[in-house]
Design an enzyme around this catalytic site. Structure first.
Site, mmCIF file in Angstrom:
data_model
loop_
_atom_site.group_PDB
_atom_site.id
_atom_site.type_symbol
_atom_site.label_atom_id
_atom_site.label_comp_id
_atom_site.label_asym_id
_atom_site.label_seq_id
_atom_site.Cartn_x
_atom_site.Cartn_y
_atom_site.Cartn_z
ATOM 1 N N ALA A 26 0.805 -1.098 0.107
ATOM 2 C CA ALA A 26 0.086 -0.007 0.131
ATOM 3 C C ALA A 26 0.905 1.374 0.110
ATOM 4 O O ALA A 26 1.947 1.085 0.087
ATOM 5 C CB ALA A 26 -0.811 -0.306 1.239
ATOM 6 N N THR A 30 3.323 9.738 2.293
ATOM 7 C CA THR A 30 4.707 10.241 2.630
ATOM 8 C C THR A 30 5.812 8.800 2.242
ATOM 9 O O THR A 30 6.855 8.973 2.281
ATOM 10 C CB THR A 30 4.863 10.418 3.986
ATOM 11 O OG1 THR A 30 4.383 9.460 4.840
ATOM 12 C CG2 THR A 30 4.278 11.795 4.306
ATOM 13 N N SER A 31 4.905 7.599 2.072
ATOM 14 C CA SER A 31 5.557 6.649 2.080
ATOM 15 C C SER A 31 5.003 5.513 1.341
ATOM 16 O O SER A 31 3.733 5.444 1.105
ATOM 17 C CB SER A 31 6.104 5.943 3.275
ATOM 18 O OG SER A 31 5.136 5.635 4.170
ATOM 19 N N VAL A 33 4.692 0.963 1.123
ATOM 20 C CA VAL A 33 5.195 0.042 2.061
ATOM 21 C C VAL A 33 5.115 -1.277 0.836
ATOM 22 O O VAL A 33 4.223 -1.593 0.226
ATOM 23 C CB VAL A 33 4.000 -0.347 3.069
ATOM 24 C CG1 VAL A 33 4.615 -1.795 3.676
ATOM 25 C CG2 VAL A 33 4.260 0.570 4.232
ATOM 26 N N ASP A 142 0.583 8.797 16.531
ATOM 27 C CA ASP A 142 -0.112 8.706 15.342
ATOM 28 C C ASP A 142 -0.783 7.220 15.345
ATOM 29 O O ASP A 142 -0.929 6.524 14.628
ATOM 30 C CB ASP A 142 0.715 8.431 14.156
ATOM 31 C CG ASP A 142 -0.017 8.626 12.847
ATOM 32 O OD1 ASP A 142 -1.037 9.010 12.981
ATOM 33 O OD2 ASP A 142 0.386 8.326 11.847
#
Length: 407
Positions: A26, A30-31, A33, A142
């Site tokens: 996914a 910002t990133s 995986v 978070d």
């Protein structure tokens, strides 16, 4: 988050000469995986690859490395283990434990609100992981369903410790960071950006509310409007939204989400202790949290296994059967009658099998005749020995009975 797809330039890349990127799980603002493989240790891993824009930010890289090292020292069943961090070309990345399963967000989307015993089963490991971090002086910042992972074995773990802090340290403003966390931010985080253990407690309280009701307590047209509502409004009691919520959980959520940090649980340790007291009072049964069925991780695994199957060379055709004269000495597995489960003692196979052919130039019938002759000789010798033993026993018995007369 976007679904895994084809055409990703990082797929099949080797990061830092060690970590093979296999398939996307996914991605967010910002990133991304990925499912990966540690080629040195030959173990599957999860690779969280940060956006290339962070590669040139020295402040981010410093904070990223510091947070990764700090989190890697934490050991708790409720935490996703961090193995390594690095920078390859234009991509900072984090190497983590691969959880075969899915996220709590995906589970909520599939099943909706949870009963109290399921809520307690989710919160125990989440609060356990947060408690381990709070003891070490760390704050997650978070806590949300996307960062709670559930394995196919029923393990619940929390991920992404310290990542928000590293992103916040960068000189890059990302609206997606605010969007992803707005529904779970504490009032003090919205007001001045400060965060401590009580901030994680607030987020865990929002998480509890959503588990019980199936929805977030605040809604709005934008992430900012959602975030600012908690400055002036308390989180509603879950029991006012959905029937059947015990008053103990209403009080639990109210204490965790108090707008004044001083009125909340001091940390996840205190919050976890109260949860256990509630579970004991309500006599909540143990529960194994199911992993979501249609998760991004499962789709990524299927994609990876499909590619492995396609790339695997076709199996060679089976070799042609060659006649072997000795084949008739015994019957092979393919000749065994099929045994059904209820047939514990199948009927023996008495079908006659003719003997023919040769072995080493000698007719097979001669082997059979020689074996039968050997058996007959054995039987004859056994009969002779038995007869002789009988004669000896008879003579001994006769002598014993007439021993007095003879004397």
């Amino acid at each position: 988050m976007t679904r895994p797809g084809a055409g990703d330039p990082l797929e099949n890349a080797l990061l830092d000469g060690r970590y093979l990127v296999q398939s996307k799980i996914a991605s967010g603002g910002t990133s991304t995986v990925y499912r990966g493989l540690d080629t040195r240790l030959d173990r599957p891993v999860a690779l969280k690859v940060m956006d290339a824009r962070y590669a040139g930010d020295e402040q981010f890289l410093t904070r990223f490395q510091l947070e990764a090292r700090t989190v890697a020292r934490l050991k708790n069943p409720g935490l996703v283990a961090v193995y390594d961090q690095g920078l390859d070309a234009r991509h900072p990345f984090l190497v983590m434990e691969l959880i075969e399963g899915g996220t709590l967000r995906e589970l909520l989307a599939e099943r909706g609100p949870m009963p109290p015993h399921a809520v307690a089963a989710v919160l125990r490991p989440v609060l356990g992981g947060l408690a381990a971090a709070h003891r070490a002086g760390l704050v997650h910042r978070d806590v949300k369903p996307e960062n709670v992972l559930i394995s196919d074995d029923g393990e619940v773990k929390i991920a992404d410790f310290g990542l928000v802090r590293a992103v916040a340290a960068a000189g890059i403003t990302s609206a997606s960071v605010i969007l992803g966390t707005a529904a779970y931010l504490s009032p003090e985080q919205v007001r001045d950006g400060n965060a401590g253990p009580r901030s994680d407690v607030y987020s865990a309280g929002i998480l509890t509310y959503e588990l019980l009701t199936g929805r977030a307590p605040f809604t709005g047209d934008s992430s900012l409007s959602i975030a600012y509502q908690r400055l002036d409004h308390d989180v509603p009691r879950p029991g006012s939204v959905i029937e059947g919520v015990p008053t103990q959980f209403d009080d639990f959520v109210a204490c965790a989400t108090a707008r004044d940090p001083a009125e909340r649980y001091a940390d996840a340790i205190e919050m976890a202790a109260d949860l256990e007291a509630i579970a004991e009072e309500l006599q909540l049964p143990d529960f194994r949290v199911p992993a979501p069925r249609n998760s991004a991780q499962h789709r990524s695994a299927e994609l990876h296994h499909g590619r492995m199957t396609e790339s695997r060379p076709a199996a060679p055709p089976p070799p042609a059967k060659v006649h072997q004269p000795t084949r008739q000495f015994t019957r092979g597995p393919e000749d065994w009658p099929e045994r059904r489960p209820q047939e514990s003692h199948p009927e023996p196979d008495h079908e006659y099998q003719p003997i023919s052919g040769e072995f080493a130039g000698i007719a097979m019938s001669e082997f059979v005749w020689a074996r039968q002759r050997s058996r007959r000789m054995v039987l004859i010798w056994v009969a002779i020995i038995l007869a002789f033993s009988g004669l000896v026993a008879t003579a001994a018995w006769t002598i014993g009975n007439n021993l007095n007369g003879l004397l």
